[in-house]
Design a protein around this motif. Structure first.
Motif, mmCIF file in Angstrom:
data_model
loop_
_atom_site.group_PDB
_atom_site.id
_atom_site.type_symbol
_atom_site.label_atom_id
_atom_site.label_comp_id
_atom_site.label_asym_id
_atom_site.label_seq_id
_atom_site.Cartn_x
_atom_site.Cartn_y
_atom_site.Cartn_z
ATOM 1 N N THR A 20 -3.080 -5.790 -9.094
ATOM 2 C CA THR A 20 -3.818 -4.941 -10.014
ATOM 3 C C THR A 20 -4.376 -5.801 -11.138
ATOM 4 N N LEU A 66 -9.979 1.574 -11.415
ATOM 5 C CA LEU A 66 -8.834 0.743 -11.047
ATOM 6 C C LEU A 66 -9.386 -0.471 -10.331
ATOM 7 N N TYR A 68 -8.636 -4.396 -8.442
ATOM 8 C CA TYR A 68 -7.667 -5.242 -7.751
ATOM 9 C C TYR A 68 -8.281 -6.604 -7.474
ATOM 10 N N THR A 117 -4.972 3.919 -2.397
ATOM 11 C CA THR A 117 -4.884 4.392 -3.783
ATOM 12 C C THR A 117 -5.637 5.704 -3.958
#
Length: 167
Positions: A20, A66, A68, A117
């Protein structure tokens, strides 16, 4: 590595490790700058001049994204961002793997993490766009079950092909 990236417990040698990352962290901004330079080179022969994103702005720090990083042997190999569109839909707004890491399953691992996710967060649909000359990316999306949809964001003139996935 900046402190906005969470280190994995045990990196696997030669295999991608997904971490992350904060949307505006140095590693992601570096990847997005490389991505933009690649598109500038690739879009010109295809006459897609209006399609070029700004280097570090597509996934803003709004709490709606989000991100990654894909790591191989401690090196940043690629990145991806998942952006909320509304309560039921989300979008992968970028997926980029550095050229020398392509073919090491990084893109697939990043894409799988975003699909997982999105499903865990309760979204019903996941969208993404790709330029038609990115054949490897398009094949990856189709192998993961994505299907072609109408242009998202009402911008068909930028030349992108859009895909959706029901979660």
């Amino acid at each position: 590595m900046c402190d906005c990236v969470r280190q994995p417990e045990r990196p696997a040698a030669g295999f991608p490790v997904i971490q992350t990352a904060e949307p505006g962290c140095r590693e992601l901004c570096g990847l997005w700058s490389e991505y933009t330079r690649m598109l500038q080179t690739e879009c010109r022969p295809h006459h897609l001049f209006s399609c070029l994103p700004a280097p570090c702005t597509e996934c803003p720090k709004t709490g709606q994204s989000l991100c990654y990083l894909g790591m191989i042997d401690g090196q940043v190999a690629g990145g991806i961002c998942l952006k909320k569109l509304d309560n039921t839909r989300c979008e992968i707004c970028r997926l980029y793997v550095r050229p020398h890491f392509r073919g090491h399953t990084v893109a697939g691992a990043l894409l799988d993490r975003c699909i997982e996710t999105a499903h865990q967060l309760g979204f019903h649909q996941l969208f993404l766009g790709a330029f038609p000359f990115l054949l490897g990316a398009i094949h990856l999306y189709e192998r993961r079950g994505f299907y072609r949809v109408c242009a998202l964001h009402n911008q068909p003139e930028n030349g992108m092909v859009w895909f959706g996935l029901d979660l």
